[in-house]
Design a protein around this motif. Sequence first.
Motif, PDB file in Angstrom:
ATOM      1  N   VAL A   9       0.722  -1.256  -0.137  1.00  0.00           N
ATOM      2  CA  VAL A   9       0.152   0.029  -0.053  1.00  0.00           C
ATOM      3  C   VAL A   9       0.928   1.302   0.020  1.00  0.00           C
ATOM      4  O   VAL A   9       1.805   1.387   0.919  1.00  0.00           O
ATOM      5  CB  VAL A   9      -0.831  -0.072   1.323  1.00  0.00           C
ATOM      6  CG1 VAL A   9      -1.718   1.292   1.270  1.00  0.00           C
ATOM      7  CG2 VAL A   9      -1.789  -1.418   1.104  1.00  0.00           C
ATOM      8  N   CYS A  11       1.446   5.467   0.030  1.00  0.00           N
ATOM      9  CA  CYS A  11       0.905   6.827   0.207  1.00  0.00           C
ATOM     10  C   CYS A  11       1.114   7.526  -1.044  1.00  0.00           C
ATOM     11  O   CYS A  11       2.564   7.566  -1.389  1.00  0.00           O
ATOM     12  CB  CYS A  11       1.241   7.238   1.486  1.00  0.00           C
ATOM     13  SG  CYS A  11       0.610   8.822   1.812  1.00  0.00           S
ATOM     14  N   GLU A  46      -1.630  -1.056  -4.415  1.00  0.00           N
ATOM     15  CA  GLU A  46      -2.499   0.072  -4.023  1.00  0.00           C
ATOM     16  C   GLU A  46      -2.266   1.201  -3.747  1.00  0.00           C
ATOM     17  O   GLU A  46      -1.221   1.225  -2.931  1.00  0.00           O
ATOM     18  CB  GLU A  46      -3.770  -0.681  -2.996  1.00  0.00           C
ATOM     19  CG  GLU A  46      -4.149  -1.950  -3.144  1.00  0.00           C
ATOM     20  CD  GLU A  46      -4.985  -2.624  -1.869  1.00  0.00           C
ATOM     21  OE1 GLU A  46      -5.386  -1.762  -1.133  1.00  0.00           O
ATOM     22  OE2 GLU A  46      -5.256  -3.684  -2.009  1.00  0.00           O
ATOM     23  N   VAL A  48      -3.059   4.972  -1.606  1.00  0.00           N
ATOM     24  CA  VAL A  48      -3.951   5.411  -0.666  1.00  0.00           C
ATOM     25  C   VAL A  48      -3.718   6.778  -0.525  1.00  0.00           C
ATOM     26  O   VAL A  48      -2.313   7.364  -0.794  1.00  0.00           O
ATOM     27  CB  VAL A  48      -3.821   4.871   0.849  1.00  0.00           C
ATOM     28  CG1 VAL A  48      -4.453   3.321   0.601  1.00  0.00           C
ATOM     29  CG2 VAL A  48      -2.634   4.747   1.377  1.00  0.00           C
TER      30      VAL A  48
END
Length: 119
Positions: A9, A11, A46, A48
């Motif tokens: 994940v 940022c 992913e 975020v």
Amino acid sequence: MSDSDVRIVVCVSCRDAGEDNSRPGAAFLDALQARLRARSVDLRVESVECLAVCKRPATIALAAPGKWTYVIGDLSSATVDDVIDSALRFGESENGIVAWKDRPQCFRKGVVSRTPPLT
């Protein structure tokens, strides 16, 4: 557990301290996705909007079902291969805890937190 169960994940919202328009996480995400394709590695990635580690961009989390989750900061495009290797070692581990000696340098130095698995 397969490599595809591991999530990286990233940022993408933090700004570079010196440049308001620079988003180190977004650049890291692009470099990571390109390198995963080049290496034919099947890891889920992913983005975020915030991991709340704004002073240490680029920041990622390594997560997988039943494993501890790591948040790692101070990454750059130069550490992309090490992040991939870290994620693979994380996936191979029984509970997400990767032995210190098996961690690439960015994983050793960049850990912000480790969170126990959710039950």
